[in-house]
Write a protein that holds these residues in place. Sequence first.
Motif, PDB file in Angstrom:
ATOM      1  N   MET A 100       8.965   0.566   4.432  1.00  0.00           N
ATOM      2  CA  MET A 100       7.554   0.244   4.564  1.00  0.00           C
ATOM      3  C   MET A 100       6.877  -0.282   6.073  1.00  0.00           C
ATOM      4  SD  MET A 100       4.801  -2.310   3.048  1.00  0.00           S
ATOM      5  CE  MET A 100       3.822  -2.693   3.785  1.00  0.00           C
ATOM      6  N   LYS A 101       7.813  -1.048   6.741  1.00  0.00           N
ATOM      7  CA  LYS A 101       7.320  -1.722   7.983  1.00  0.00           C
ATOM      8  C   LYS A 101       7.053  -0.602   9.063  1.00  0.00           C
ATOM      9  CE  LYS A 101       8.583  -6.751   8.493  1.00  0.00           C
ATOM     10  NZ  LYS A 101       9.439  -7.542   8.798  1.00  0.00           N
ATOM     11  N   GLU A 102       8.028   0.310   8.955  1.00  0.00           N
ATOM     12  CA  GLU A 102       8.128   1.377  10.029  1.00  0.00           C
ATOM     13  C   GLU A 102       7.022   2.212   9.782  1.00  0.00           C
ATOM     14  OE1 GLU A 102      11.791   3.311   9.964  1.00  0.00           O
ATOM     15  OE2 GLU A 102      11.106   4.649  11.871  1.00  0.00           O
ATOM     16  N   GLU A 103       6.729   2.435   8.602  1.00  0.00           N
ATOM     17  CA  GLU A 103       5.467   3.333   8.132  1.00  0.00           C
ATOM     18  C   GLU A 103       4.120   2.666   8.569  1.00  0.00           C
ATOM     19  OE1 GLU A 103       5.559   4.729   4.447  1.00  0.00           O
ATOM     20  OE2 GLU A 103       3.843   6.293   4.724  1.00  0.00           O
ATOM     21  N   LEU A 104       4.227   1.668   8.281  1.00  0.00           N
ATOM     22  CA  LEU A 104       2.852   0.662   8.728  1.00  0.00           C
ATOM     23  C   LEU A 104       2.656   0.702  10.113  1.00  0.00           C
ATOM     24  CD1 LEU A 104       0.793  -1.687   7.869  1.00  0.00           C
ATOM     25  CD2 LEU A 104       2.576  -3.376   8.266  1.00  0.00           C
ATOM     26  N   LEU A 105       3.944   0.254  10.926  1.00  0.00           N
ATOM     27  CA  LEU A 105       3.729   0.584  12.472  1.00  0.00           C
ATOM     28  C   LEU A 105       3.340   1.766  12.655  1.00  0.00           C
ATOM     29  CD1 LEU A 105       6.614  -1.947  13.318  1.00  0.00           C
ATOM     30  CD2 LEU A 105       4.376  -2.179  13.585  1.00  0.00           C
ATOM     31  N   GLU A 136      -7.426   0.333   3.541  1.00  0.00           N
ATOM     32  CA  GLU A 136      -7.011   1.757   3.731  1.00  0.00           C
ATOM     33  C   GLU A 136      -5.612   1.583   4.093  1.00  0.00           C
ATOM     34  OE1 GLU A 136      -9.095   4.183   6.564  1.00  0.00           O
ATOM     35  OE2 GLU A 136      -7.891   5.854   5.893  1.00  0.00           O
ATOM     36  N   LEU A 137      -4.994   0.860   4.596  1.00  0.00           N
ATOM     37  CA  LEU A 137      -3.578   0.815   4.972  1.00  0.00           C
ATOM     38  C   LEU A 137      -3.038   0.413   3.539  1.00  0.00           C
ATOM     39  CD1 LEU A 137      -3.145  -1.584   7.941  1.00  0.00           C
ATOM     40  CD2 LEU A 137      -2.097   0.692   7.567  1.00  0.00           C
ATOM     41  N   ALA A 138      -3.393  -0.297   2.752  1.00  0.00           N
ATOM     42  CA  ALA A 138      -3.062  -0.458   1.394  1.00  0.00           C
ATOM     43  C   ALA A 138      -2.939   0.862   0.627  1.00  0.00           C
ATOM     44  CB  ALA A 138      -3.661  -1.555   0.653  1.00  0.00           C
ATOM     45  N   VAL A 139      -3.910   1.393   0.536  1.00  0.00           N
ATOM     46  CA  VAL A 139      -3.991   2.748  -0.062  1.00  0.00           C
ATOM     47  C   VAL A 139      -2.863   3.848   0.413  1.00  0.00           C
ATOM     48  CG1 VAL A 139      -5.360   4.699  -0.623  1.00  0.00           C
ATOM     49  CG2 VAL A 139      -6.263   2.636  -0.844  1.00  0.00           C
ATOM     50  N   VAL A 147       0.873  -0.028  -1.458  1.00  0.00           N
ATOM     51  CA  VAL A 147       0.815  -1.606  -1.601  1.00  0.00           C
ATOM     52  C   VAL A 147      -0.386  -2.026  -1.690  1.00  0.00           C
ATOM     53  CG1 VAL A 147       3.114  -1.327  -0.516  1.00  0.00           C
ATOM     54  CG2 VAL A 147       1.048  -2.031   0.830  1.00  0.00           C
ATOM     55  N   SER A 148      -0.351  -3.344  -2.148  1.00  0.00           N
ATOM     56  CA  SER A 148      -1.413  -4.306  -2.132  1.00  0.00           C
ATOM     57  C   SER A 148      -2.036  -4.725  -0.763  1.00  0.00           C
ATOM     58  CB  SER A 148      -1.286  -5.637  -2.970  1.00  0.00           C
ATOM     59  OG  SER A 148      -0.574  -6.534  -2.297  1.00  0.00           O
ATOM     60  N   GLU A 149      -3.339  -5.098  -0.788  1.00  0.00           N
ATOM     61  CA  GLU A 149      -3.742  -5.568   0.338  1.00  0.00           C
ATOM     62  C   GLU A 149      -2.979  -6.749   0.928  1.00  0.00           C
ATOM     63  OE1 GLU A 149      -8.082  -5.758   1.113  1.00  0.00           O
ATOM     64  OE2 GLU A 149      -8.418  -4.002  -0.414  1.00  0.00           O
ATOM     65  N   GLU A 150      -2.986  -7.634  -0.063  1.00  0.00           N
ATOM     66  CA  GLU A 150      -2.235  -8.719   0.169  1.00  0.00           C
ATOM     67  C   GLU A 150      -0.920  -8.617   1.020  1.00  0.00           C
ATOM     68  OE1 GLU A 150      -3.309  -8.280  -3.064  1.00  0.00           O
ATOM     69  OE2 GLU A 150      -5.140  -9.107  -2.408  1.00  0.00           O
ATOM     70  N   GLU A 151      -0.112  -7.639   0.493  1.00  0.00           N
ATOM     71  CA  GLU A 151       1.002  -7.350   1.004  1.00  0.00           C
ATOM     72  C   GLU A 151       0.925  -6.916   2.568  1.00  0.00           C
ATOM     73  OE1 GLU A 151       4.170  -7.730  -0.155  1.00  0.00           O
ATOM     74  OE2 GLU A 151       5.238  -6.710   1.609  1.00  0.00           O
ATOM     75  N   VAL A 152      -0.105  -5.850   2.616  1.00  0.00           N
ATOM     76  CA  VAL A 152      -0.129  -5.495   3.983  1.00  0.00           C
ATOM     77  C   VAL A 152      -0.801  -6.748   4.793  1.00  0.00           C
ATOM     78  CG1 VAL A 152      -2.134  -4.132   5.664  1.00  0.00           C
ATOM     79  CG2 VAL A 152      -1.204  -3.195   3.326  1.00  0.00           C
ATOM     80  N   LEU A 153      -1.638  -7.658   4.576  1.00  0.00           N
ATOM     81  CA  LEU A 153      -2.015  -8.443   5.264  1.00  0.00           C
ATOM     82  C   LEU A 153      -0.605  -9.290   5.756  1.00  0.00           C
ATOM     83  CD1 LEU A 153      -5.360  -9.845   3.743  1.00  0.00           C
ATOM     84  CD2 LEU A 153      -4.850  -9.786   6.152  1.00  0.00           C
ATOM     85  N   LYS A 154       0.260  -9.562   4.752  1.00  0.00           N
ATOM     86  CA  LYS A 154       1.503 -10.596   4.996  1.00  0.00           C
ATOM     87  C   LYS A 154       2.083  -9.943   6.030  1.00  0.00           C
ATOM     88  CE  LYS A 154       5.181 -11.811   2.415  1.00  0.00           C
ATOM     89  NZ  LYS A 154       6.070 -11.099   1.650  1.00  0.00           N
ATOM     90  N   GLN A 201       0.846   9.832   2.248  1.00  0.00           N
ATOM     91  CA  GLN A 201      -0.225   8.933   2.873  1.00  0.00           C
ATOM     92  C   GLN A 201      -1.683   9.589   2.288  1.00  0.00           C
ATOM     93  OE1 GLN A 201       0.138   7.958   7.047  1.00  0.00           O
ATOM     94  NE2 GLN A 201       1.968   7.088   6.491  1.00  0.00           N
ATOM     95  N   ARG A 202      -1.672  11.089   2.544  1.00  0.00           N
ATOM     96  CA  ARG A 202      -2.956  11.605   2.087  1.00  0.00           C
ATOM     97  C   ARG A 202      -3.012  11.756   0.665  1.00  0.00           C
ATOM     98  NH1 ARG A 202      -1.708  16.716   5.796  1.00  0.00           N
ATOM     99  NH2 ARG A 202      -1.758  15.700   7.916  1.00  0.00           N
ATOM    100  N   ARG A 203      -1.987  12.036   0.257  1.00  0.00           N
ATOM    101  CA  ARG A 203      -1.895  12.100  -1.589  1.00  0.00           C
ATOM    102  C   ARG A 203      -2.251  10.659  -2.201  1.00  0.00           C
ATOM    103  NH1 ARG A 203       1.671  10.723  -5.790  1.00  0.00           N
ATOM    104  NH2 ARG A 203       2.843   9.437  -4.186  1.00  0.00           N
TER     105      ARG A 203
END
Lengths: 160, 389
Positions: A1-6, A19-22, A26-33, B295-297
């Motif tokens: 997930m880290k790689e995808e986030l980056l 939006e990142l969370a969506v 994952v949850s917004e908290e997870e993204v923030l962390k 991601q779009r899904r």
Amino acid sequence: MKEELLSILEKNSRIDFSELAVLLGVSEEEVLKQLSELEKEGVICGYHTLINWEKTSIEKVMALIEVKLTLQRGRGFDSIAERIYNYPEVRAVYLISGGYDLLVILEEKTLKEIASFVSGKLSTIDGVLSTATHFILKKYKDHGTILNKEDKDEREVITP
Amino acid sequence: MRKFLSDSVINIKPSGIRKFFDIVSEMKDAISLGVGEPDFDTPWHIREEGIYALERGKTFYTSNAGLKDLRFEISKYLKRHFELNYNPENEILVTVGGSEAIDIGLRAVINPGDEVIIPQPSYVSYEPCAILAGAKPVIIDLKAENEFRLTADELLSAITDKTKVLILPYPNNPTGAIMEREDLEKIAKVIKEKDILVMSDEIYSELTYKGKHVSIAELDGMKERTILINGFSKSYAMTGWRLGYACAPKELIQQMTKIHQFAIMCAPTTSQYAAVEALKTGDEDVIKMRQAYNQRRRFLMDAFKKMGLSCFEPYGAFYVFPCIKEFGMTSEEFATKFLQEEKVALVPGTAFGDCGEGFLRISYAYSLENLKIAIGRLEHFISRLRSEN
């Protein structure tokens, strides 16, 4: 997930947490962390904007400078690189394998300023053996983005 | 002129998509979520191989079955990604897209009066191809409450003593449904008991978002009764190259090759060279595209949830299939009104079979930016419909 986030952030640093969370599922908290960790670890070093300066009326000159070094005891690549990268007009410094040692990317307002940086500052640093300066004439692609690309959907509007 | 025309062709009704296409084409500023092909360009290294092939003068026919190199790479790919072992010498046929493989696969097995079972909603060409092959199509109406998966009971009740082949279209266009291993095992049991064939259209096999795709041909005793169809269009964003393939027992491939040889000769040579490159070094491209689609899904599912639009979560292809029954309109009425008022083109579910009534196909082969605009308009549209009611 880290790689995808980056990889999402690398393309769009303005995206917000929700939006990142969506997108990542994952949850917004997870993204923030994750983000604060990545920032603390220095993985994320900034949230820059890719600007095509050629489309503005602001003059910029960019040069790639190949630098050959001669190393002395107690003075390795890192310390010479440091003396170069501390200049704010230096955009990037890379240690390179092959024909020369450092690649320095320099951005200035005029050609004259580049010339004076190379002759007055860069060449006089202890350990710098020689330099070769290449001016950038046109940028086709930068940071993985093709500049001046027209975004056109050529597909048929409806297909099965 | 009518007397010159074939009755069986005349009797085939034109694709429901075509009708909608004509309306959309007249609207200049409409945005579309109606496309059934990837928005990505074919990865550059694959395109370059096509260009090199032309430069090197590879402009002749290949063997009927396709370039040997390509068949070997397909065989290796199927082994690498699935538990499939196909002999490149005689169990793989390179075709002009998956479409040709569907057509000649059916023609190779149908005798007059044979029945072909087609679960719907599904891709538009199965039914006409079955009819043109001289078969009688038997439709199974898939159910939203089963997430549009095919159940063993549904299959059993469609089988007669005339049944020759089941078409199994998963991951599914238009619903985005997938069949997981345990779903397939139940179907496979019926297929073996009733001694019928299966044509498994797995063109979207690289685009699943819940574990890895399982091919029905992987299951015990199924390879010998499966015509596996796949291709390059969806996985490598190569729709315009027109390249697919069929894998089946050699007796079947032999007969299919006969039709292919007389009707087509061989698949386009340039495309075949490009496809070799795709299979050799394209895995990374597929992963990147799959990640973007996923991601779009997720974005769409989240947006539907927020606007209270009912939709089962699809785990395959690049389509979502929301239900619009709450608005008291047919799919076509909804899609037409939405197009006229909000200028967004969607495909009514009925284009993929009568049981698609009450549903819409939304493609997410579009950039997130485009999807956001279109979904914003959908939200606007349905909140107005709700306030009117």
